[in-house]
Scaffold this motif. Structure first.
Motif, PDB file in Angstrom:
ATOM      1  N   UNK A 185       0.755  -1.370   0.105  1.00 51.40           N
ATOM      2  CA  UNK A 185      -0.206  -0.088   0.135  1.00 51.40           C
ATOM      3  C   UNK A 185       0.943   1.150  -0.152  1.00 51.40           C
ATOM      4  N   UNK A 186       0.761   2.337  -0.867  1.00 50.27           N
ATOM      5  CA  UNK A 186       1.457   3.359  -1.004  1.00 50.27           C
ATOM      6  C   UNK A 186       1.752   4.023   0.270  1.00 50.27           C
ATOM      7  N   UNK A 187       0.499   3.967   1.095  1.00 50.91           N
ATOM      8  CA  UNK A 187       0.492   4.671   2.160  1.00 50.91           C
ATOM      9  C   UNK A 187       1.406   4.292   3.518  1.00 50.91           C
ATOM     10  N   UNK A 188       1.559   2.796   3.371  1.00 52.61           N
ATOM     11  CA  UNK A 188       2.095   1.949   4.571  1.00 52.61           C
ATOM     12  C   UNK A 188       3.791   2.412   4.752  1.00 52.61           C
ATOM     13  N   UNK A 189       3.977   2.806   6.042  1.00 53.82           N
ATOM     14  CA  UNK A 189       5.237   3.140   6.349  1.00 53.82           C
ATOM     15  C   UNK A 189       6.234   1.972   6.128  1.00 53.82           C
ATOM     16  N   UNK A 190       5.753   0.741   6.333  1.00 56.27           N
ATOM     17  CA  UNK A 190       6.515  -0.525   6.467  1.00 56.27           C
ATOM     18  C   UNK A 190       6.886  -1.010   5.066  1.00 56.27           C
ATOM     19  N   UNK A 191       6.005  -0.609   3.904  1.00 58.57           N
ATOM     20  CA  UNK A 191       6.142  -0.663   2.679  1.00 58.57           C
ATOM     21  C   UNK A 191       7.195  -0.003   2.333  1.00 58.57           C
ATOM     22  N   UNK A 192       7.131   1.320   2.590  1.00 58.02           N
ATOM     23  CA  UNK A 192       8.023   2.396   2.007  1.00 58.02           C
ATOM     24  C   UNK A 192       9.505   2.001   2.463  1.00 58.02           C
ATOM     25  N   UNK A 193       9.676   1.353   3.645  1.00 58.60           N
ATOM     26  CA  UNK A 193      11.038   1.237   4.277  1.00 58.60           C
ATOM     27  C   UNK A 193      11.509   0.026   3.192  1.00 58.60           C
ATOM     28  N   UNK A 194      10.721  -0.947   2.801  1.00 58.73           N
ATOM     29  CA  UNK A 194      11.311  -2.066   1.946  1.00 58.73           C
ATOM     30  C   UNK A 194      11.741  -1.461   0.687  1.00 58.73           C
TER      31      UNK A 194
ATOM     32  N   UNK B 188       4.031  -5.033   3.860  1.00 50.99           N
ATOM     33  CA  UNK B 188       4.427  -5.608   2.814  1.00 50.99           C
ATOM     34  C   UNK B 188       4.615  -7.132   2.872  1.00 50.99           C
ATOM     35  N   UNK B 189       4.454  -7.642   1.549  1.00 50.90           N
ATOM     36  CA  UNK B 189       4.372  -9.092   1.251  1.00 50.90           C
ATOM     37  C   UNK B 189       5.451  -9.342  -0.051  1.00 50.90           C
ATOM     38  N   UNK B 190       6.474 -10.082   0.356  1.00 46.04           N
ATOM     39  CA  UNK B 190       7.447 -10.125  -0.794  1.00 46.04           C
ATOM     40  C   UNK B 190       7.330 -11.756  -1.329  1.00 46.04           C
ATOM     41  N   UNK B 191       7.606 -11.602  -2.781  1.00 48.12           N
ATOM     42  CA  UNK B 191       7.327 -12.818  -3.353  1.00 48.12           C
ATOM     43  C   UNK B 191       8.586 -12.968  -4.402  1.00 48.12           C
ATOM     44  N   UNK B 192       9.689 -14.022  -3.830  1.00 51.19           N
ATOM     45  CA  UNK B 192      10.890 -14.017  -4.639  1.00 51.19           C
ATOM     46  C   UNK B 192      10.537 -15.653  -5.380  1.00 51.19           C
ATOM     47  N   UNK B 193      10.186 -15.263  -6.768  1.00 49.08           N
ATOM     48  CA  UNK B 193       9.732 -16.277  -7.556  1.00 49.08           C
ATOM     49  C   UNK B 193      10.892 -17.361  -7.972  1.00 49.08           C
ATOM     50  N   UNK B 194      12.000 -16.786  -8.199  1.00 50.42           N
ATOM     51  CA  UNK B 194      13.051 -17.428  -8.380  1.00 50.42           C
ATOM     52  C   UNK B 194      13.665 -18.419  -7.378  1.00 50.42           C
ATOM     53  N   UNK B 195      13.461 -17.855  -6.145  1.00 51.42           N
ATOM     54  CA  UNK B 195      13.669 -19.177  -5.060  1.00 51.42           C
ATOM     55  C   UNK B 195      12.628 -19.456  -4.298  1.00 51.42           C
TER      56      UNK B 195
ATOM     57  N   UNK C 298       5.985 -12.097   5.001  1.00 48.10           N
ATOM     58  CA  UNK C 298       5.588 -10.814   5.446  1.00 48.10           C
ATOM     59  C   UNK C 298       6.684 -10.188   6.409  1.00 48.10           C
ATOM     60  N   UNK C 299       6.354  -9.060   6.691  1.00 49.46           N
ATOM     61  CA  UNK C 299       7.216  -8.168   7.884  1.00 49.46           C
ATOM     62  C   UNK C 299       8.432  -7.487   7.162  1.00 49.46           C
ATOM     63  N   UNK C 300       8.432  -6.457   7.146  1.00 46.67           N
ATOM     64  CA  UNK C 300       9.418  -5.581   6.752  1.00 46.67           C
ATOM     65  C   UNK C 300      11.061  -5.894   7.025  1.00 46.67           C
ATOM     66  N   UNK C 301      11.150  -6.012   8.550  1.00 50.54           N
ATOM     67  CA  UNK C 301      12.491  -6.324   8.947  1.00 50.54           C
ATOM     68  C   UNK C 301      13.002  -7.629   8.351  1.00 50.54           C
ATOM     69  N   UNK C 302      12.313  -8.670   8.341  1.00 48.85           N
ATOM     70  CA  UNK C 302      12.399  -9.868   7.862  1.00 48.85           C
ATOM     71  C   UNK C 302      12.552  -9.943   6.374  1.00 48.85           C
ATOM     72  N   UNK C 303      11.812  -9.138   5.793  1.00 47.98           N
ATOM     73  CA  UNK C 303      12.036  -8.849   3.917  1.00 47.98           C
ATOM     74  C   UNK C 303      13.643  -8.229   3.871  1.00 47.98           C
ATOM     75  N   UNK C 304      13.802  -7.432   4.617  1.00 47.17           N
ATOM     76  CA  UNK C 304      15.125  -6.572   4.372  1.00 47.17           C
ATOM     77  C   UNK C 304      16.449  -7.523   4.712  1.00 47.17           C
ATOM     78  N   UNK C 305      15.903  -8.438   5.773  1.00 45.00           N
ATOM     79  CA  UNK C 305      16.975  -9.158   6.105  1.00 45.00           C
ATOM     80  C   UNK C 305      17.310 -10.246   5.151  1.00 45.00           C
ATOM     81  N   UNK C 306      16.194 -10.665   4.604  1.00 46.30           N
ATOM     82  CA  UNK C 306      16.456 -11.635   3.410  1.00 46.30           C
ATOM     83  C   UNK C 306      16.872 -11.049   2.064  1.00 46.30           C
ATOM     84  N   UNK C 307      16.524 -10.034   1.967  1.00 46.12           N
ATOM     85  CA  UNK C 307      17.027  -9.262   0.573  1.00 46.12           C
ATOM     86  C   UNK C 307      18.629  -9.125   0.582  1.00 46.12           C
ATOM     87  N   UNK C 308      19.012  -8.746   1.989  1.00 46.90           N
ATOM     88  CA  UNK C 308      20.564  -8.589   2.202  1.00 46.90           C
ATOM     89  C   UNK C 308      21.301  -9.783   1.690  1.00 46.90           C
TER      90      UNK C 308
END
Length: 76
Positions: A7-16, A51-58, A63-73
């Protein structure tokens, strides 16, 4: 490829999104204000939460912005 349900207004989405943008990562923004995107989110993840991340390659979904960012790293 990454799909990020947001959602554009979601601060957690903006963080990711900021992390992705700062690291030059290509991704698809999937805005759940569109009914079909909201339905896809619920079908994939089981709940209406962003936010909800889908990594179709893997075959990763999360869910969860912190978990998503740690995964992306570890993968970008």
């Amino acid at each position: 490829m990454f799909d990020l349900f947001i959602l554009e207004s979601c601060p957690y989405c903006k963080k990711v999104m900021a992390f992705l943008d700062e690291n030059g990562v290509n991704y698809n923004k999937v805005d759940i204000t569109k009914k079909e995107n909201e339905e896809a989110l619920i079908k994939l993840g089981g709940k209406r939460q962003v936010p909800f991340l889908v990594d179709s390659d893997r075959n990763i979904q999360m869910y969860e912005s912190g978990d998503i960012i740690e995964y992306l790293k570890t993968v970008v």
